[in-house]
Design a protein around this motif. Sequence first.
Motif, PDB file in Angstrom:
ATOM      1  N   LEU A 161     112.217 -17.029  63.813  1.00 54.53           N
ATOM      2  CA  LEU A 161     112.646 -15.821  62.966  1.00 54.53           C
ATOM      3  C   LEU A 161     112.383 -14.669  63.334  1.00 54.53           C
ATOM      4  N   ASP A 162     113.470 -13.634  63.110  1.00 55.59           N
ATOM      5  CA  ASP A 162     113.231 -12.235  63.517  1.00 55.59           C
ATOM      6  C   ASP A 162     113.117 -11.390  62.298  1.00 55.59           C
ATOM      7  N   THR A 163     113.142 -11.767  61.209  1.00 58.09           N
ATOM      8  CA  THR A 163     112.663 -11.216  59.906  1.00 58.09           C
ATOM      9  C   THR A 163     112.458 -12.254  58.767  1.00 58.09           C
ATOM     10  N   VAL A 164     111.836 -11.940  57.749  1.00 55.84           N
ATOM     11  CA  VAL A 164     111.532 -12.872  56.835  1.00 55.84           C
ATOM     12  C   VAL A 164     111.750 -11.918  55.617  1.00 55.84           C
ATOM     13  N   ALA A 165     112.122 -12.508  54.584  1.00 55.64           N
ATOM     14  CA  ALA A 165     112.633 -11.747  53.119  1.00 55.64           C
ATOM     15  C   ALA A 165     111.126 -11.427  52.681  1.00 55.64           C
ATOM     16  N   ALA A 166     111.243 -10.280  51.825  1.00 54.88           N
ATOM     17  CA  ALA A 166     110.237  -9.706  50.934  1.00 54.88           C
ATOM     18  C   ALA A 166     110.178 -10.597  49.585  1.00 54.88           C
ATOM     19  N   ARG A 167     109.100 -11.093  49.478  1.00 58.44           N
ATOM     20  CA  ARG A 167     108.712 -11.599  48.121  1.00 58.44           C
ATOM     21  C   ARG A 167     107.072 -11.551  47.884  1.00 58.44           C
ATOM     22  N   PRO A 168     106.975 -12.271  46.666  1.00 56.95           N
ATOM     23  CA  PRO A 168     105.377 -11.913  46.575  1.00 56.95           C
ATOM     24  C   PRO A 168     104.526 -12.848  47.379  1.00 56.95           C
ATOM     25  N   GLU A 169     103.559 -11.973  47.827  1.00 60.69           N
ATOM     26  CA  GLU A 169     102.577 -13.026  48.723  1.00 60.69           C
ATOM     27  C   GLU A 169     101.956 -13.736  47.958  1.00 60.69           C
ATOM     28  N   ILE A 170     101.393 -14.947  48.635  1.00 61.88           N
ATOM     29  CA  ILE A 170     100.582 -15.973  48.039  1.00 61.88           C
ATOM     30  C   ILE A 170      99.266 -16.277  48.587  1.00 61.88           C
ATOM     31  N   ARG A 171      98.403 -16.786  47.829  1.00 62.09           N
ATOM     32  CA  ARG A 171      97.152 -17.110  48.175  1.00 62.09           C
ATOM     33  C   ARG A 171      96.638 -18.474  47.610  1.00 62.09           C
ATOM     34  N   ALA A 172      95.545 -19.104  48.346  1.00 66.15           N
ATOM     35  CA  ALA A 172      95.045 -20.166  47.766  1.00 66.15           C
ATOM     36  C   ALA A 172      93.941 -19.798  46.648  1.00 66.15           C
ATOM     37  N   ALA A 173      94.233 -19.988  45.826  1.00 71.01           N
ATOM     38  CA  ALA A 173      93.257 -19.652  44.549  1.00 71.01           C
ATOM     39  C   ALA A 173      91.733 -20.254  44.911  1.00 71.01           C
ATOM     40  N   ARG A 174      91.563 -21.589  45.428  1.00 71.86           N
ATOM     41  CA  ARG A 174      90.313 -21.897  45.483  1.00 71.86           C
ATOM     42  C   ARG A 174      90.445 -22.610  46.978  1.00 71.86           C
ATOM     43  N   PRO A 175      90.030 -21.755  47.931  1.00 73.18           N
ATOM     44  CA  PRO A 175      90.011 -22.118  49.466  1.00 73.18           C
ATOM     45  C   PRO A 175      89.001 -23.554  49.562  1.00 73.18           C
ATOM     46  N   PRO A 176      89.244 -24.063  50.372  1.00 67.54           N
ATOM     47  CA  PRO A 176      88.448 -25.470  50.706  1.00 67.54           C
ATOM     48  C   PRO A 176      87.092 -24.928  51.032  1.00 67.54           C
ATOM     49  N   THR A 177      85.876 -25.486  50.791  1.00 69.57           N
ATOM     50  CA  THR A 177      84.617 -25.069  51.373  1.00 69.57           C
ATOM     51  C   THR A 177      84.672 -25.559  52.664  1.00 69.57           C
ATOM     52  N   LEU A 178      83.904 -24.543  53.486  1.00 73.45           N
ATOM     53  CA  LEU A 178      83.571 -24.899  54.962  1.00 73.45           C
ATOM     54  C   LEU A 178      82.053 -25.138  55.132  1.00 73.45           C
ATOM     55  N   THR A 179      81.602 -25.542  54.363  1.00 74.38           N
ATOM     56  CA  THR A 179      80.173 -25.978  54.352  1.00 74.38           C
ATOM     57  C   THR A 179      80.293 -27.409  54.805  1.00 74.38           C
ATOM     58  N   PRO A 180      79.732 -27.832  56.075  1.00 77.39           N
ATOM     59  CA  PRO A 180      79.766 -29.221  56.429  1.00 77.39           C
ATOM     60  C   PRO A 180      78.965 -30.227  55.519  1.00 77.39           C
ATOM     61  N   PRO A 181      79.356 -31.361  55.178  1.00 72.16           N
ATOM     62  CA  PRO A 181      78.564 -32.306  54.539  1.00 72.16           C
ATOM     63  C   PRO A 181      77.238 -32.740  55.021  1.00 72.16           C
ATOM     64  N   GLU A 182      76.315 -32.898  54.224  1.00 73.32           N
ATOM     65  CA  GLU A 182      74.964 -33.148  54.775  1.00 73.32           C
ATOM     66  C   GLU A 182      75.134 -34.346  55.846  1.00 73.32           C
ATOM     67  N   ARG A 183      75.910 -35.170  55.577  1.00 81.45           N
ATOM     68  CA  ARG A 183      75.915 -36.582  56.517  1.00 81.45           C
ATOM     69  C   ARG A 183      77.436 -36.588  56.895  1.00 81.45           C
ATOM     70  N   ILE A 184      77.881 -36.821  58.022  1.00 76.91           N
ATOM     71  CA  ILE A 184      78.957 -37.290  58.530  1.00 76.91           C
ATOM     72  C   ILE A 184      79.232 -38.838  58.461  1.00 76.91           C
ATOM     73  N   ARG A 185      79.997 -39.350  57.871  1.00 75.86           N
ATOM     74  CA  ARG A 185      80.174 -40.731  57.615  1.00 75.86           C
ATOM     75  C   ARG A 185      80.843 -41.503  58.863  1.00 75.86           C
ATOM     76  N   VAL A 186      80.406 -42.718  59.292  1.00 76.69           N
ATOM     77  CA  VAL A 186      80.850 -43.317  60.535  1.00 76.69           C
ATOM     78  C   VAL A 186      81.120 -44.918  60.066  1.00 76.69           C
ATOM     79  N   VAL A 187      82.020 -45.554  60.509  1.00 69.57           N
ATOM     80  CA  VAL A 187      82.147 -46.946  60.639  1.00 69.57           C
ATOM     81  C   VAL A 187      81.206 -47.303  61.760  1.00 69.57           C
ATOM     82  N   LEU A 188      80.250 -48.277  61.835  1.00 65.92           N
ATOM     83  CA  LEU A 188      79.678 -48.938  63.134  1.00 65.92           C
ATOM     84  C   LEU A 188      80.567 -49.702  63.962  1.00 65.92           C
TER      85      LEU A 188
END
Length: 347
Positions: A161-188
């Motif tokens: 696209l060479d241009t995009v329409a003006a409109r209200p910008e948006i956001r993620a109100a509750r962004p995902p946590t980036l903290t890694p889990p205490e343990r990574i789960r595996v299947v043996l």
Amino acid sequence: MSAALVVEAPGPFTTLQDLGRTGHQAAGIPVSGALDPESLRLANTLVGNTEGEAALEMRLAGPTLKIAADHVRVALCGASSPLEIIAPERGEIAPWRTVRLERGAVIRVPPLRESVTAYLAVEGGFDAPEILGSRSTCLRAGFGGFEGRILAEGDRLGLNLDTVAARPEIRAARPPTLTPPERIRVVLGPQDDYFSEAGLATLLTAEFVVTKDADRMGLRLSGPRLEHQRGYNIVSDGIATGAIQVPGDGQPIVLLADHQTTGGYPKIATVISADLAALGRLAPGATVRFSAVTVEEAEAARAARERDIAALLRSLEPILVDPKTLSSVALLAVNLVSGVVDAPRAG
């Protein structure tokens, strides 16, 4: 000249990635694709693309880009670092939201915080050829993405696209946590019988450190030796993303998006798909612990993760202007004015 983002500085490792090139491993072609597909999906949804559209994947830090299109809307997701506006006026745009930029603007993604992987999605997507069903960069074979390689200074990334329409910008109100889990789960498995009971116990109790050799192909971990009991060579077989192979030195390698399609080391376990995005965010020096789950538990975790992502995508909301932070950059970012009015003609 066609719409583009011009690379003024490429960043240490920037590639074009989507959700991957599935279905071709039998021909020796890696899946590739985003290391953190959840952040890619969110970035694309914010700018109005389909979730799997190709976007810029940045490792450690991002590029400096000049806008060579009338208007472009972008969203930065995957890390807590802001999007820096270098020109025409310096400013910062928070991550996990959209912003509309004009021709000539210069933006920069600074060193990433809380993750080593982030995505810059562009409304309408990049003008890149689809090869075998994907626009992802396959670095090992040198195709896909932008000329099959990481970005370099002076590259022109074509836009749809060479241009995009003006409109209200948006956001993620509750962004995902980036903290890694205490343990990574595996299947043996599938070759856990190549390891002694002590070796299996070590995998599930010890702490491992991500080494500096980690890349898109795999996370090389350092920790206590995982003891083999039937040698460390097998007849080469297929590899799934998340497989943990253990070569003769007893140090595990978690295979990620650019992993080889077959391998001859025994695989002690496989990281469940619900936890793969967390691995894609880990920096060298991060610590990892593992816990074992059943296949049924892994499937339930994947379903639960998808429900969480769906709820996140439904929670996107228009951005309201905070009067305390008003500036010309902030006002332009929310598109309060979509054009110039000729007052006399308007009557």
